[in-house]
Design a protein around this motif. Structure first.
Motif, PDB file in Angstrom:
ATOM      1  N   ILE A  95       0.855  -1.182   0.000  1.00 33.48           N
ATOM      2  CA  ILE A  95       0.000   0.000   0.000  1.00 33.48           C
ATOM      3  C   ILE A  95       0.891   1.232   0.000  1.00 33.48           C
ATOM      4  O   ILE A  95       1.647   1.470   0.944  1.00 33.48           O
ATOM      5  CB  ILE A  95      -0.927   0.015   1.230  1.00 33.48           C
ATOM      6  CG1 ILE A  95      -1.759  -1.266   1.299  1.00 33.48           C
ATOM      7  CG2 ILE A  95      -1.833   1.251   1.203  1.00 33.48           C
ATOM      8  CD1 ILE A  95      -2.536  -1.419   2.598  1.00 33.48           C
ATOM      9  N   GLY A  96       0.814   2.010  -1.066  1.00 35.79           N
ATOM     10  CA  GLY A  96       1.631   3.202  -1.186  1.00 35.79           C
ATOM     11  C   GLY A  96       0.853   4.319  -1.854  1.00 35.79           C
ATOM     12  O   GLY A  96      -0.329   4.167  -2.178  1.00 35.79           O
ATOM     13  N   ASP A  97       1.520   5.439  -2.054  1.00 39.57           N
ATOM     14  CA  ASP A  97       0.910   6.567  -2.751  1.00 39.57           C
ATOM     15  C   ASP A  97       1.712   6.855  -4.006  1.00 39.57           C
ATOM     16  O   ASP A  97       2.900   6.556  -4.084  1.00 39.57           O
ATOM     17  CB  ASP A  97       0.839   7.806  -1.853  1.00 39.57           C
ATOM     18  CG  ASP A  97       2.197   8.193  -1.294  1.00 39.57           C
ATOM     19  OD1 ASP A  97       2.830   7.332  -0.658  1.00 39.57           O
ATOM     20  OD2 ASP A  97       2.632   9.340  -1.479  1.00 39.57           O
ATOM     21  N   ASP A  98       1.044   7.415  -4.993  1.00 43.56           N
ATOM     22  CA  ASP A  98       1.689   7.766  -6.248  1.00 43.56           C
ATOM     23  C   ASP A  98       1.849   9.278  -6.297  1.00 43.56           C
ATOM     24  O   ASP A  98       0.883  10.019  -6.124  1.00 43.56           O
ATOM     25  CB  ASP A  98       0.838   7.287  -7.429  1.00 43.56           C
ATOM     26  CG  ASP A  98       1.549   7.489  -8.755  1.00 43.56           C
ATOM     27  OD1 ASP A  98       2.272   6.578  -9.183  1.00 43.56           O
ATOM     28  OD2 ASP A  98       1.378   8.565  -9.365  1.00 43.56           O
ATOM     29  N   GLN A  99       3.071   9.737  -6.524  1.00 48.45           N
ATOM     30  CA  GLN A  99       3.347  11.183  -6.564  1.00 48.45           C
ATOM     31  C   GLN A  99       3.752  11.587  -7.971  1.00 48.45           C
ATOM     32  O   GLN A  99       4.899  11.855  -8.267  1.00 48.45           O
ATOM     33  CB  GLN A  99       4.414  11.539  -5.535  1.00 48.45           C
ATOM     34  CG  GLN A  99       3.937  11.343  -4.109  1.00 48.45           C
ATOM     35  CD  GLN A  99       5.002  11.659  -3.077  1.00 48.45           C
ATOM     36  OE1 GLN A  99       5.908  12.453  -3.310  1.00 48.45           O
ATOM     37  NE2 GLN A  99       4.909  11.025  -1.920  1.00 48.45           N
ATOM     38  N   GLY A 176       6.541   5.766 -20.613  1.00 52.55           N
ATOM     39  CA  GLY A 176       7.437   6.659 -19.908  1.00 52.55           C
ATOM     40  C   GLY A 176       7.148   6.842 -18.431  1.00 52.55           C
ATOM     41  O   GLY A 176       7.861   7.585 -17.751  1.00 52.55           O
ATOM     42  N   ARG A 177       6.137   6.163 -17.911  1.00 52.58           N
ATOM     43  CA  ARG A 177       5.770   6.322 -16.502  1.00 52.58           C
ATOM     44  C   ARG A 177       6.107   5.048 -15.730  1.00 52.58           C
ATOM     45  O   ARG A 177       5.637   3.962 -16.065  1.00 52.58           O
ATOM     46  CB  ARG A 177       4.282   6.645 -16.353  1.00 52.58           C
ATOM     47  CG  ARG A 177       3.869   7.921 -17.052  1.00 52.58           C
ATOM     48  CD  ARG A 177       2.429   8.255 -16.760  1.00 52.58           C
ATOM     49  NE  ARG A 177       1.908   9.256 -17.695  1.00 52.58           N
ATOM     50  CZ  ARG A 177       0.654   9.666 -17.712  1.00 52.58           C
ATOM     51  NH1 ARG A 177      -0.226   9.161 -16.846  1.00 52.58           N
ATOM     52  NH2 ARG A 177       0.260  10.566 -18.598  1.00 52.58           N
ATOM     53  N   GLY A 178       6.892   5.199 -14.664  1.00 52.14           N
ATOM     54  CA  GLY A 178       7.331   4.052 -13.892  1.00 52.14           C
ATOM     55  C   GLY A 178       6.563   3.895 -12.602  1.00 52.14           C
ATOM     56  O   GLY A 178       5.886   4.803 -12.133  1.00 52.14           O
ATOM     57  N   ILE A 179       6.686   2.721 -12.012  1.00 49.38           N
ATOM     58  CA  ILE A 179       6.086   2.458 -10.694  1.00 49.38           C
ATOM     59  C   ILE A 179       6.732   3.402  -9.675  1.00 49.38           C
ATOM     60  O   ILE A 179       7.906   3.790  -9.829  1.00 49.38           O
ATOM     61  CB  ILE A 179       6.265   0.981 -10.287  1.00 49.38           C
ATOM     62  CG1 ILE A 179       5.382   0.608  -9.090  1.00 49.38           C
ATOM     63  CG2 ILE A 179       7.719   0.648 -10.020  1.00 49.38           C
ATOM     64  CD1 ILE A 179       3.912   0.621  -9.372  1.00 49.38           C
ATOM     65  N   GLY A 180       5.978   3.785  -8.644  1.00 47.45           N
ATOM     66  CA  GLY A 180       6.390   4.854  -7.757  1.00 47.45           C
ATOM     67  C   GLY A 180       7.383   4.472  -6.675  1.00 47.45           C
ATOM     68  O   GLY A 180       7.731   3.306  -6.470  1.00 47.45           O
TER      69      GLY A 180
END
Length: 326
Positions: A95-99, A176-180
């Protein structure tokens, strides 16, 4: 049915992975800020310095104190990693947040579940010098691929929908978008070489208005998440990881201790009493812990340590905490 064997939670601040001889770079960055959130208000560095002058925080920012804090949490990180290794989970639900990593303004879901076959780390470009030292643990040094667990991820999505949580779901990353950073940190600081466990990334928008969930909603989400995992028709062993927090980029010990009390006592009302206007900026990542607590209601939380890591006399830094549920 799947068995939740353990829950763990740690802060993931870049400060955790930055040698103390480079903390002055964090100080330089702090002193340039004009958007430091503290107890429901926003301050420039100088305004915050003036506000907190009477607290005597200068005693917290010596090189000796910094090294003491650093050594303290290195021990705690090793304990959490050892606990995970001993639990022998087959899967980590993280469980994390995406910034602004996977999600940008073209779509910022409140709750989301990744259930593709794998996720990629795409290294961040243009980091501030204070963050380069922690690139390995938070921002990626090279393109990497992490194995995920699509069967459990899909099941979680389906079950959460039945339980009233309209979660976003995705099986691939936008170009172009990676895991956070929440998940990079979990891989490199909790697993290291000893563990290589498939993840199910769960992302909560704690950061960006206007669709952040309330603390109470995060607890309810966690309860539904725990129910979903346990209802999965599998004999797999699952561990839950909460990544992030506590108060930052300004340390607020009273808020942190209130949140930790609520988590230890499984007191949903106490957690919900924390004003939402204080759950902003990095401090909002406490909600990742709250969701984990909801999922782990059948277990008891042990607080290993709380370390208020001040960087400046204005109180900038991070409230670091380390815990598990068993």
């Amino acid at each position: 049915m799947a068995n939740i064997v353990l829950g763990v939670a740690t802060s993931h601040s870049p400060q955790l992975s930055t040698p103390t001889d480079q903390w002055h770079l964090h100080v330089d960055r702090d002193q340039m800020k004009k958007d430091l959130h503290f107890r429901g208000n926003v301050y420039s560095y100088q305004e915050l310095h003036d506000l907190r002058k009477a607290e005597g925080l200068e005693k917290e920012v010596s090189e000796e104190k910094w090294q003491e804090r650093y050594d303290q949490w290195e021990v705690r990180m090793a304990e959490v990693q050892k606990k995970l290794l001993e639990a022998s989970p087959d899967i980590l639900v993280v469980i994390g947040d995406d910034q602004r990593e996977l999600f940008l303004d073209d779509g910022m879901p409140t709750f989301s579940v990744f259930w593709g076959e794998q996720v990629q780390v795409i290294p961040h470009e243009g980091l501030h010098p204070s963050l380069e030292a922690a690139r390995w643990s938070n921002f990626g040094e090279q393109v990497e691929t992490y194995q995920t667990e699509p069967a459990l991820g899909k099941h979680i999505v389906e079950q959460m929908m039945r339980d009233g949580f309209d979660v976003a779901q995705l099986t691939r990353q936008a170009e172009g978008r990676g895991i956070g950073h929440s998940f990079i940190f979990t891989k490199h600081r909790l697993m290291k070489e000893d563990l290589n466990i498939p993840m199910v990334p769960i992302m909560i928008n704690t950061y960006f208005p206007p669709n952040q969930p309330t603390t109470s909603r995060c607890y309810s989400f966690g309860k539904a998440l725990g129910k979903a995992i346990r209802s999965w028709d599998s004999d797999k062993r699952v561990a839950i990881v909460a990544s992030g927090g506590l108060s930052h980029f300004v340390v607020d010990e009273s808020l942190d201790r209130l949140a930790l009390e609520g988590l230890q006592k499984q007191d949903e009302a106490l957690l919900a009493s924390i004003p939402e206007n204080q759950m902003t900026s990095g401090t909002s990542e406490i909600k990742n812990w709250v969701a984990a607590a909801g999922a782990l209601e059948d277990k008891q939380m042990t607080l290993l340590d709380y370390i208020p890591a001040y960087r400046t006399e204005a109180g900038t830094g991070c409230g670091m905490a380390f815990a598990w549920w068993e």
